[in-house]
Scaffold this active site. Structure first.
Site, PDB file in Angstrom:
ATOM      1  CB  SER A 148       4.249  -2.772  -7.203  1.00  0.00           C
ATOM      2  OG  SER A 148       5.467  -2.878  -6.516  1.00  0.00           O
ATOM      3  CG  ASP A 213       6.512   3.942  -3.432  1.00  0.00           C
ATOM      4  OD1 ASP A 213       6.995   3.144  -2.600  1.00  0.00           O
ATOM      5  OD2 ASP A 213       5.812   3.572  -4.395  1.00  0.00           O
ATOM      6  CG  HIS A 242       4.777   0.475  -2.789  1.00  0.00           C
ATOM      7  ND1 HIS A 242       5.346   0.885  -3.974  1.00  0.00           N
ATOM      8  CD2 HIS A 242       4.561  -0.853  -2.926  1.00  0.00           C
ATOM      9  CE1 HIS A 242       5.486  -0.145  -4.786  1.00  0.00           C
ATOM     10  NE2 HIS A 242       5.013  -1.221  -4.182  1.00  0.00           N
TER      11      HIS A 242
END
Length: 381
Positions: A148, A213, A242
């Site tokens: 991320s 996500d 996510h």
């Protein structure tokens, strides 16, 4: 410009766990630094503090695997610290058969300072320097793993390592602004411009992303993968969001497959190939000039071997004049080549680097949340 920066800083923020999930202490029996309230701290785990070039002290942990030939340098996601990641790190080290270095960004966990884009660049550099100096890990045996927001320092640092073995991007972002808005171009105030930097990475890249996500849209991972120079089979986890990709059996299977493939690549292949490419690129204009010189030399050799210069000075003078004009054209060509071709590839890389380097201190406070805390902000916007 100042108000724009303040606005972006308000929308993009780092979210270190508060309070941190662990504290540091020194174990009396071993004399080693350890993290309190954290399980899975076996004897093969080293905990340490590292100094960064921006004046902060960050906490890092190194998981040693005796059978490993490769080392992962893992940049974790937002709203997490080493206390929460310790178990995942030890499991990955065990199942993938690799050493693993994880670290907390400035302002995360027990690391000093405040988190910012530029600080994360200094943080990953300090962690890598520790791998090189303390654990004697070589560049060609290193794999960078960015999750991320961690894809930001990972991709940026990968552009600096020509001999890097591989890169893994886990739910990566195209850029900070693109997480919030579907913009089509890069703005000066944007952060973590992965979309502009990923073409500068010259090693195999694995991209992992969940199709559902809710924080960083699936399209980010897909577009980054499409822009990679050395694409490896991506992993698109159907239904994955996510924060749960590690729970899918395919996640570990695909990582094992990737590590196995990377281990089979000769250690210096990437370095040698890249150096060859760089030499070829920088010598293209030289080759062209050499060809021009060669053709002139061929013309000159018969002329000097026939002895005709003594027979006709007028003819020789004409040739000298012709040669003089040729030399002028060659000098002009060389000046154009020097200011043009050899610098093209370098200029492109410098422009890409300058596009995010010149942000400097203007966006030091700008970060990116990579968890559900982004959702209310997005809906308000």
């Amino acid at each position: 410009m100042g108000s724009a920066t303040s606005s972006m800083a308000a929308k993009f923020a780092f979210f270190p766990p508060d309070p941190p999930s662990y504290k540091l202490y020194v174990d009396e029996s071993s004399g080693k630094m350890k993290m309190s309230d954290v399980s899975h701290q076996t004897e093969n785990v080293d905990v340490m503090k590292l100094s960064t070039k921006r004046g902060n002290e960050i906490v890092a942990m190194f998981v040693k695997n005796q059978s490993a030939t490769l080392t992962l340098l893992y940049s974790h996601g937002n709203a997490a610290d080493l206390g929460q990641m310790c178990h995942i790190f030890t499991e990955l080290s065990h199942h993938l058969g690799v050493n693993l270095m994880g670290y907390d960004y400035s302002g995360y966990g027990q690391s000093s300072g405040k988190p910012s884009e530029q600080d994360t660049y200094a943080d990953i550099e300090a962690a890598y320097k520790c791998l090189e100096e303390k654990y004697e890990v070589k560049e060609e045996d290193t794999i960078l793993y960015g999750q991320s927001v961690g894809s930001g320092p990972t991709v940026e640092f990968a552009t600096r390592l020509p001999g890097l073995r591989a890169v893994i991007l886990h739910s990566p972002i195209l850029s900070g602004l693109r997480v919030m808005y579907p913009v089509k171009k890069t703005f000066w105030f944007d952060i973590y411009k992965n979309i502009d930097k990923i073409p500068l990475v010259n090693c195999p890249v694995l991209v992992i992303h969940g199709t559902e996500d809710e924080v960083v849209d699936f399209s980010h991972g897909k577009q980054l993968w499409e822009l990679c120079n050395e694409k490896y089979e991506p992993l698109w986890l159907k239904g994955g969001n996510h924060c749960n990709l590690e729970l899918y059996p395919e996640y570990l299977r695909h990582l094992k497959k990737f590590i196995s493939a990377i281990e089979k690549i000769p250690r210096l292949q990437n370095v040698t190939q890249l150096k060859t490419d760089q030499v070829d690129a920088s010598s293209n204009s030289s080759d062209n000039k050499d060809k021009a010189r060669s053709s002139i030399d061929h013309k000159e050799k018969p002329r000097s071997s026939t002895g005709q210069r003594e027979k006709s000075r007028l003819s020789t003078d004409n040739r000298d004049k012709s040669r003089t004009s040729t030399d002028k054209r060659e000098r002009s060509r060389r000046s154009i080549d020097r200011s043009g071709k050899p610098r093209n590839s370098t200029d492109q890389m410098e422009k890409a680097r300058n596009s995010f380097d010149r942000l400097g201190d203007m966006v030091r406070s700008v970060g990116l949340c990579n968890v559900d805390c982004l959702k209310p902000t997005a809906s308000e916007a």
